[in-house]
Scaffold this motif. Structure first.
Motif, mmCIF file in Angstrom:
data_model
loop_
_atom_site.group_PDB
_atom_site.id
_atom_site.type_symbol
_atom_site.label_atom_id
_atom_site.label_comp_id
_atom_site.label_asym_id
_atom_site.label_seq_id
_atom_site.Cartn_x
_atom_site.Cartn_y
_atom_site.Cartn_z
ATOM 1 N N ASN A 165 -24.479 8.335 92.519
ATOM 2 C CA ASN A 165 -23.107 8.241 91.983
ATOM 3 C C ASN A 165 -22.570 9.625 91.618
ATOM 4 O O ASN A 165 -21.408 9.943 91.902
ATOM 5 C CB ASN A 165 -23.084 7.303 90.770
ATOM 6 C CG ASN A 165 -21.664 7.034 90.316
ATOM 7 O OD1 ASN A 165 -20.746 6.908 91.126
ATOM 8 N ND2 ASN A 165 -21.481 6.937 89.008
ATOM 9 N N ARG A 166 -23.408 10.469 91.011
ATOM 10 C CA ARG A 166 -22.967 11.845 90.684
ATOM 11 C C ARG A 166 -22.640 12.627 91.950
ATOM 12 O O ARG A 166 -21.689 13.408 91.979
ATOM 13 C CB ARG A 166 -24.045 12.564 89.872
ATOM 14 C CG ARG A 166 -24.057 12.135 88.429
ATOM 15 C CD ARG A 166 -24.980 13.026 87.592
ATOM 16 N NE ARG A 166 -25.658 12.148 86.653
ATOM 17 C CZ ARG A 166 -26.970 12.026 86.503
ATOM 18 N NH1 ARG A 166 -27.784 12.779 87.200
ATOM 19 N NH2 ARG A 166 -27.477 11.193 85.645
ATOM 20 N N ALA A 167 -23.450 12.442 92.990
ATOM 21 C CA ALA A 167 -23.192 13.129 94.266
ATOM 22 C C ALA A 167 -21.868 12.662 94.856
ATOM 23 O O ALA A 167 -21.084 13.466 95.373
ATOM 24 C CB ALA A 167 -24.339 12.879 95.245
ATOM 25 N N VAL A 168 -21.597 11.359 94.779
ATOM 26 C CA VAL A 168 -20.332 10.807 95.290
ATOM 27 C C VAL A 168 -19.151 11.389 94.516
ATOM 28 O O VAL A 168 -18.136 11.794 95.099
ATOM 29 C CB VAL A 168 -20.344 9.264 95.216
ATOM 30 C CG1 VAL A 168 -18.960 8.678 95.482
ATOM 31 C CG2 VAL A 168 -21.369 8.693 96.198
ATOM 32 N N GLN A 169 -19.277 11.461 93.196
ATOM 33 C CA GLN A 169 -18.206 12.030 92.369
ATOM 34 C C GLN A 169 -17.984 13.514 92.688
ATOM 35 O O GLN A 169 -16.838 13.970 92.755
ATOM 36 C CB GLN A 169 -18.527 11.842 90.881
ATOM 37 C CG GLN A 169 -18.445 10.403 90.426
ATOM 38 C CD GLN A 169 -18.949 10.221 88.998
ATOM 39 O OE1 GLN A 169 -19.506 11.134 88.386
ATOM 40 N NE2 GLN A 169 -18.765 9.014 88.469
ATOM 41 N N ALA A 170 -19.069 14.242 92.883
ATOM 42 C CA ALA A 170 -18.947 15.666 93.226
ATOM 43 C C ALA A 170 -18.255 15.824 94.576
ATOM 44 O O ALA A 170 -17.439 16.733 94.763
ATOM 45 C CB ALA A 170 -20.321 16.322 93.241
ATOM 46 N N ALA A 171 -18.560 14.942 95.529
ATOM 47 C CA ALA A 171 -17.905 14.993 96.842
ATOM 48 C C ALA A 171 -16.409 14.738 96.700
ATOM 49 O O ALA A 171 -15.593 15.383 97.370
ATOM 50 C CB ALA A 171 -18.538 13.975 97.788
ATOM 51 N N GLN A 172 -16.054 13.807 95.828
ATOM 52 C CA GLN A 172 -14.630 13.529 95.602
ATOM 53 C C GLN A 172 -13.915 14.758 95.049
ATOM 54 O O GLN A 172 -12.771 15.038 95.432
ATOM 55 C CB GLN A 172 -14.463 12.349 94.633
ATOM 56 C CG GLN A 172 -14.760 11.007 95.262
ATOM 57 C CD GLN A 172 -14.696 9.871 94.255
ATOM 58 O OE1 GLN A 172 -14.796 10.091 93.046
ATOM 59 N NE2 GLN A 172 -14.547 8.653 94.760
ATOM 60 N N LEU A 173 -14.586 15.487 94.165
ATOM 61 C CA LEU A 173 -13.984 16.703 93.613
ATOM 62 C C LEU A 173 -13.736 17.751 94.705
ATOM 63 O O LEU A 173 -12.859 18.592 94.574
ATOM 64 C CB LEU A 173 -14.873 17.295 92.518
ATOM 65 C CG LEU A 173 -14.959 16.478 91.224
ATOM 66 C CD1 LEU A 173 -16.004 17.087 90.282
ATOM 67 C CD2 LEU A 173 -13.596 16.391 90.540
ATOM 68 N N LYS A 174 -14.528 17.682 95.784
ATOM 69 C CA LYS A 174 -14.348 18.600 96.919
ATOM 70 C C LYS A 174 -13.376 18.033 97.939
ATOM 71 O O LYS A 174 -13.158 18.631 98.985
ATOM 72 C CB LYS A 174 -15.690 18.887 97.589
ATOM 73 C CG LYS A 174 -16.559 19.800 96.764
ATOM 74 C CD LYS A 174 -17.457 20.553 97.699
ATOM 75 C CE LYS A 174 -17.838 21.854 97.072
ATOM 76 N NZ LYS A 174 -17.872 22.938 97.975
ATOM 77 N N GLY A 175 -12.817 16.858 97.657
ATOM 78 C CA GLY A 175 -11.818 16.271 98.550
ATOM 79 C C GLY A 175 -12.385 15.394 99.645
ATOM 80 O O GLY A 175 -11.699 15.098 100.621
#
Length: 186
Positions: A165-175
């Motif tokens: 979930n943290r990896a998914v959120q970090a990916a969202q922050l990168k667009g």
């Protein structure tokens, strides 16, 4: 007597005079016709050689030669061991780097889309590597979509789910949007 021996140069005379020694004997340490060192004996007063001293110095020469040569061999062995340990550590470091890359493969499918097929067990360290790799490859490929395939993951417990979930959120922050595939009921 050092002060009168013409084999002794002025610098050596000064050194011995400063130490208060007037007589000296230099016993060469040789092995296979090469010098490996010397033993230096000095006396504060003039010294006359006795026959027994000559025999003693010859014995000391043999023992000293063996001791110096053994010390040199020990140093060589220690250096070789240290070199071997450095080489082994380099191999281990390279293997660990390769394993990290292989444990989180990233496959560019087509422009803007990357796939991360995950297999095996995911612990905290590996989950961090997955996150780093995913974020680096999002940037590298300009990915807008990440397909995260967890079909091959043996067990997804709460910790693993939180890391993903943290990896998914970090990916969202990168667009980049993340689509997870391979989730089973188990």
């Amino acid at each position: 007597d050092i002060t009168q021996d013409n084999r002794v140069d002025d610098n050596a005379r000064q050194v011995f005079a400063a130490s208060g020694h007037n007589a000296t004997a230099v016993v060469p340490l040789r092995q296979a016709a090469r010098w490996i060192g010397c033993l230096v004996f000095s006396w504060k007063s003039t010294h006359q050689w006795a026959e027994q001293e000559t025999e003693l110095y010859q014995i000391l020469m043999g023992m000293g030669t063996s001791a110096v040569e053994n010390w040199r061999l020990l140093l060589k062995q220690q250096q070789a061991l240290e070199e071997r340990e450095r080489w082994q550590q380099q191999v281990i470091d390279q293997q660990q780097a390769t394993l990290k890359q292989l444990s989180t493969p990233v496959i560019p499918l087509f422009e803007g889309v990357i796939l991360l097929p995950l297999i095996g067990t995911i612990d905290t360290g590996r989950a961090e590597n997955i996150r780093r790799s995913m974020l680096a490859h999002i940037t590298q490929y300009g990915a807008q979509y990440v397909l995260l395939d967890v079909t091959g993951v043996e067990d997804i417990d709460m910790d693993v789910a939180q890391h993903i979930n943290r990896a998914v959120q970090a990916a969202q922050l990168k667009g980049a949007q993340t689509v997870m595939t391979g989730i089973s009921e188990q």
